[in-house]
Design a protein around this motif. Structure first.
Motif, PDB file in Angstrom:
ATOM      1  N   ILE A 114       5.975 -20.562 -58.688  1.00 26.92           N
ATOM      2  CA  ILE A 114       6.438 -19.283 -58.124  1.00 26.92           C
ATOM      3  C   ILE A 114       5.277 -18.603 -57.419  1.00 26.92           C
ATOM      4  N   ILE A 115       5.503 -18.230 -56.171  1.00 30.06           N
ATOM      5  CA  ILE A 115       4.465 -17.608 -55.362  1.00 30.06           C
ATOM      6  C   ILE A 115       4.757 -16.116 -55.216  1.00 30.06           C
ATOM      7  N   ARG A 116       3.884 -15.285 -55.775  1.00 29.08           N
ATOM      8  CA  ARG A 116       4.014 -13.834 -55.650  1.00 29.08           C
ATOM      9  C   ARG A 116       2.892 -13.223 -54.816  1.00 29.08           C
ATOM     10  N   ALA A 117       1.878 -14.025 -54.518  1.00 30.13           N
ATOM     11  CA  ALA A 117       0.707 -13.506 -53.815  1.00 30.13           C
ATOM     12  C   ALA A 117       0.933 -13.337 -52.321  1.00 30.13           C
ATOM     13  N   GLY A 118       1.986 -13.949 -51.797  1.00 33.44           N
ATOM     14  CA  GLY A 118       2.254 -13.869 -50.364  1.00 33.44           C
ATOM     15  C   GLY A 118       3.603 -14.499 -50.062  1.00 33.44           C
ATOM     16  N   ASN A 119       3.887 -14.624 -48.780  1.00 31.79           N
ATOM     17  CA  ASN A 119       5.183 -15.138 -48.331  1.00 31.79           C
ATOM     18  C   ASN A 119       5.047 -16.534 -47.740  1.00 31.79           C
ATOM     19  N   GLN A 165       7.177 -24.008 -44.792  1.00 26.47           N
ATOM     20  CA  GLN A 165       5.853 -23.961 -45.402  1.00 26.47           C
ATOM     21  C   GLN A 165       5.888 -24.484 -46.837  1.00 26.47           C
ATOM     22  N   ALA A 166       6.888 -24.084 -47.581  1.00 27.37           N
ATOM     23  CA  ALA A 166       7.010 -24.538 -48.967  1.00 27.37           C
ATOM     24  C   ALA A 166       7.116 -26.061 -49.030  1.00 27.37           C
ATOM     25  N   ALA A 208       9.179 -18.999 -53.047  1.00 22.27           N
ATOM     26  CA  ALA A 208       8.473 -17.844 -52.482  1.00 22.27           C
ATOM     27  C   ALA A 208       9.420 -17.052 -51.587  1.00 22.27           C
ATOM     28  N   GLU A 209       9.149 -15.775 -51.451  1.00 23.48           N
ATOM     29  CA  GLU A 209       9.904 -14.955 -50.518  1.00 23.48           C
ATOM     30  C   GLU A 209       9.474 -15.292 -49.095  1.00 23.48           C
ATOM     31  N   ASP A 229       9.488 -10.677 -41.022  1.00 24.29           N
ATOM     32  CA  ASP A 229       9.552 -10.595 -39.561  1.00 24.29           C
ATOM     33  C   ASP A 229       9.204 -11.914 -38.875  1.00 24.29           C
ATOM     34  N   GLY A 230       9.355 -13.023 -39.587  1.00 22.34           N
ATOM     35  CA  GLY A 230       8.973 -14.292 -38.992  1.00 22.34           C
ATOM     36  C   GLY A 230       7.467 -14.452 -39.000  1.00 22.34           C
ATOM     37  N   ILE A 231       6.985 -15.528 -38.416  1.00 25.59           N
ATOM     38  CA  ILE A 231       5.555 -15.822 -38.417  1.00 25.59           C
ATOM     39  C   ILE A 231       5.065 -15.975 -36.980  1.00 25.59           C
ATOM     40  N   VAL A 232       4.063 -15.187 -36.621  1.00 20.85           N
ATOM     41  CA  VAL A 232       3.440 -15.280 -35.301  1.00 20.85           C
ATOM     42  C   VAL A 232       1.956 -15.570 -35.511  1.00 20.85           C
ATOM     43  N   PRO A 233       1.499 -16.775 -35.209  1.00 18.43           N
ATOM     44  CA  PRO A 233       0.084 -17.090 -35.413  1.00 18.43           C
ATOM     45  C   PRO A 233      -0.814 -16.229 -34.526  1.00 18.43           C
TER      46      PRO A 233
END
Length: 440
Positions: free
Chosen positions: A76-81, A86-87, A118-119, A123-127
Motif C-alpha cells: 500500500i502506497i500512502r507516500a504519493g500517487n 506505474q504500479a 495507490a491512489e 490531474d494526470g501526470i505531466v513530466p
C-alpha cells in the motif's frame, strides 16, 4: 506492507532523506540517505515538485529491501500517487529484480503473487522539462567504472558519483585526476531493525541495487544540472544467471531495465536527462582490454564484494576469479600477482567456481560476471599463451575437460571487434568509444 511517507531537508551542502515503511503494523522502518558535496547547489536548477517526485520514487525502490523480509501480498502506497501503469511498472521490477532472491528462497511467484495499491494522480501526470550540461558517472571502484570515467573524461565534463564510499572507489576517482571537491557522495543506511529481523529468520537475499542507483543518480543529476547519467553496465548484464530462465542476478543492470527506466522517467518524472550505459555495446573481454591500458589504477581498483569492507581481494569468490581470468588475456603473470597477491589459476579450492564460470557446471554463480562464452575465450587464449606443458591447476583441469564444452561462439579476435546495441547519445561519443575498441 505500507510506504507511509518520506521527509527531506536540502541545504547548500547536503540533502538528507528519511523514508517511513511499516510491515504488518508491527515493524516500522526508517532508512536514511544522505548526499553530501562541497560544491554549492543552485536551488534554481530544480523545482521542489521534481525533487519530491524523484525522492518518492527512490522510496519505491528502497521499499523492496523491506518488503522482501516477509513478501506480503499487498503493498500500500500512502507516500504519493501512482497511476495503474506505474504500479504495473513497479510490480515488474519486484518480480524480475528479485529473481535471484525468489530462486534462492524456493519461492515461485506468479503474476498475482503481490499487488501494489495507490491512489492515482488527480490531474494526470505531466513530466517536467529539465535542461543541463555535463555527465554524472557513478563509480564503484571496479574496472568497469574506471574505464567509463577515464574514457568519458577525455571527451566531456564529468562529475563522479559514489554511493557508500570505500577506498577503491575514492582512489578510482583520485587516480582519474579528480579532486575531492569534484565528487558527489551518497551514504545509504539500512534500518538496523531489518538486520535484526533477518537474524530471527525473516527472509533475506539479493535486491536490485542498480535500480536504487538509477533513481539516486537521477536525483543527483537534476540537483547539479547534469544532463546525462553514464552507467558502466556491459552487454553480458543481459545474460540470465540460470540458463533457460529469466532469472538474472544483474536484472537492474540489463538493457531491458535501462529501456524501462528511460521510459518511466520521460513519462512520469522529467525530460532532458539521458540515462544510459556507456559500456553497453561492449563485452567483458573488450572492457578488460581497455582497463589493462590504465596502469595507474592497478594497485587501487577492487571488484570483490566480499573484500569491500577491508579494501582487498578475497581471492576466493567468483568475482575475484572472473576478473583474474579476464585480465589474464592482457596482463602478464607478474602484473596479475601484483594485483591479486597470488596466481588464482593455482588455487585448487576454486575448482567448482571455475567450472561454474566456464560452463562445466550447470549454473553460473550469482555474481556480476560475464557469459560463459567470454570466459571460455579468455581461458583458451591463456592456455594457448602458456602451452599445455606449463599449465597451472585450473587450466590443466580445463584442458583435460574442455571437450565437454559447447563450441565457443566467437574467437578472441571477433569478440574484440564486437559493438552491440546501445543508447549512447551522440555520434561523436559513439565514435570515441569505437575508436578505443578498434585499437584493441
Amino acid at each position: 506492507m505500507v510506504y507511509e511517507g518520506f521527509s527531506y531537508s536540502l541545504t547548500d551542502r547536503e540533502l538528507c532523506i528519511v523514508f517511513e515503511f511499516n510491515l504488518a503494523d508491527r515493524h516500522s522502518f526508517r532508512p536514511e540517505i544522505r548526499i553530501s558535496h562541497t560544491a554549492k547547489i543552485d536551488r534554481d536548477i530544480i523545482s521542489d515538485s521534481l525533487i519530491r517526485n524523484i525522492i518518492f520514487n527512490m522510496g519505491m525502490v528502497e521499499l523492496i529491501s523491506y518488503w522482501k523480509a516477509a513478501c506480503p501480498p499487498g503493498v500500500i502506497i500512502r507516500a504519493g500517487n501512482l497511476s495503474p501503469d506505474q504500479a504495473e511498472w513497479w510490480k515488474k521490477l519486484y518480480l524480475n529484480g528479485l529473481g535471484e532472491f525468489f530462486y534462492e528462497n524456493g519461492i515461485k511467484p506468479g503474476p498475482d503473487f503481490m499487488d501494489i495499491t495507490a491512489e492515482p494522480p488527480e490531474d494526470g501526470i505531466v513530466p517536467e522539462t529539465f535542461s543541463g550540461s555535463g555527465i554524472l558517472v557513478p563509480v564503484g571502484g571496479g574496472k568497469d567504472s574506471v574505464v567509463t570515467l577515464e574514457l568519458l573524461s577525455e571527451h566531456a565534463n564529468c562529475r563522479p558519483f559514489i554511493v557508500n564510499p570505500r577506498e577503491a572507489s575514492v582512489a578510482s576517482v583520485r587516480n582519474a585526476g579528480y579532486r575531492e571537491e569534484d565528487t558527489i557522495l551518497m551514504y545509504r543506511s539500512i534500518d538496523p531493525l531489518l538486520i535484526e529481523l533477518n537474524g530471527k529468520g525473516f527472509l533475506n537475499g539479493h535486491t536490485p541495487f542498480s535500480a536504487m542507483l538509477a533513481f539516486s543518480s537521477l536525483l543527483v543529476a537534476s540537483i547539479y544540472g547534469l544532463k546525462e547519467i553514464a552507467l558502466s553496465n556491459e552487454s553480458s548484464a543481459n545474460d540470465p544467471t540460470i540458463p533457460g530462465t529469466k532469472i538474472n542476478h544483474q536484472y537492474s543492470k540489463s538493457l531491458e531495465f535501462e529501456e524501462d527506466f528511460r521510459m518511466y522517467v520521460s513519462k512520469y518524472l522529467c525530460t532532458g536527462i539521458n540515462y544510459y550505459s556507456f559500456l553497453r555495446p561492449l563485452n567483458e573481454l573488450q572492457i578488460s582490454g581497455l582497463f589493462s591500458t590504465f596502469h595507474h589504477h592497478f594497485s587501487s581498483f577492487k571488484s570483490c564484494n566480499i573484500g569491500s569492507k577491508t579494501d582487498s581481494w578475497c581471492g576466493k569468490c567468483p568475482k575475484c576469479l572472473f576478473t583474474y581470468i579476464m585480465l589474464s588475456v592482457f596482463l602478464t603473470k607478474e602484473t596479475l600477482l601484483g594485483i591479486f597477491g597470488k596466481d588464482m589459476y593455482e588455487d585448487s579450492s576454486l575448482l567448482f567456481i571455475f567450472d561454474q564460470l566456464t560452463g562445466l557446471a550447470d549454473e553460473k554463480p550469482f555474481e556480476c560476471v560475464g557469459t560463459t562464452d567470454e570466459v571460455n575465450i579468455a581461458v583458451r587464449r591463456t592456455v594457448e599463451k602458456l602451452g599445455p606443458e606449463k599449465l597451472p591447476v585450473l587450466l590443466k583441469h580445463y584442458h583435460e575437460q574442455s571437450g565437454l564444452l559447447e563450441p565457443v561462439a566467437h574467437d578472441l579476435e571477433r569478440a574484440l571487434a564486437d559493438f552491440g546495441p546501445h543508447h549512447i547519445p551522440g555520434d561523436d561519443m559513439v565514435k570515441h568509444l569505437k575508436s578505443k575498441v578498434d585499437a584493441l
